[in-house]
Design a protein around this motif. Sequence first.
Motif, short mmCIF file in Angstrom:
data_model
loop_
_atom_site.label_atom_id
_atom_site.label_comp_id
_atom_site.label_asym_id
_atom_site.label_seq_id
_atom_site.Cartn_x
_atom_site.Cartn_y
_atom_site.Cartn_z
N GLY A 2 0.82 -1.24 -0.23
CA GLY A 2 -0.22 0.05 0.08
C GLY A 2 0.76 1.21 -0.02
O GLY A 2 2.06 1.36 0.52
N LYS A 3 0.09 2.40 -0.52
CA LYS A 3 1.12 3.52 -0.47
C LYS A 3 0.50 4.52 0.72
O LYS A 3 -0.59 4.53 1.04
CB LYS A 3 0.77 4.37 -1.73
N TYR A 4 1.57 4.95 1.34
CA TYR A 4 1.29 5.75 2.64
C TYR A 4 1.97 7.25 2.52
O TYR A 4 2.70 7.59 1.69
CB TYR A 4 1.71 5.19 3.70
N PHE A 5 1.15 8.17 3.10
CA PHE A 5 1.79 9.57 3.00
C PHE A 5 1.86 10.19 4.51
O PHE A 5 1.22 9.96 5.38
CB PHE A 5 0.57 10.53 2.42
N GLY A 33 7.07 5.21 9.20
CA GLY A 33 6.77 6.67 9.62
C GLY A 33 7.46 7.00 10.80
O GLY A 33 7.85 8.38 10.84
N GLU A 34 7.43 6.20 11.89
CA GLU A 34 7.87 6.75 13.19
C GLU A 34 9.24 7.03 13.11
O GLU A 34 10.12 7.67 13.65
CB GLU A 34 7.52 5.94 14.52
N GLN A 35 10.10 5.87 12.36
CA GLN A 35 11.47 5.76 12.23
C GLN A 35 11.93 7.14 11.51
O GLN A 35 12.87 7.85 11.48
CB GLN A 35 11.97 4.72 11.42
N LYS A 36 11.02 7.41 10.35
CA LYS A 36 11.19 8.96 9.58
C LYS A 36 11.51 10.24 10.26
O LYS A 36 12.31 10.95 10.15
CB LYS A 36 10.62 8.97 8.32
#
Length: 61
Positions: A2-5, A33-36
């Motif tokens: 899936g694609k996430y934003f 996301g948390e890592q980014k």
Amino acid sequence: MGKYFLTAYSKTGEHLLNENFEAKDDAEAKKIGEQKLTEKNLSDNTSRLVRDSGGLVLFHV
């Protein structure tokens, strides 16, 4: 896949991060996301992570 934003904002509403990525599921997307956010030192900023279908995966104020 899936694609996430992922988007992060300053307290004044300025966009600090606006990225998209692919993940196999919401759990993996949340981890990425948390890592980014941590890598870019944005963990304490308002942020959201949504999937391409519009579902909210992560929200931090």
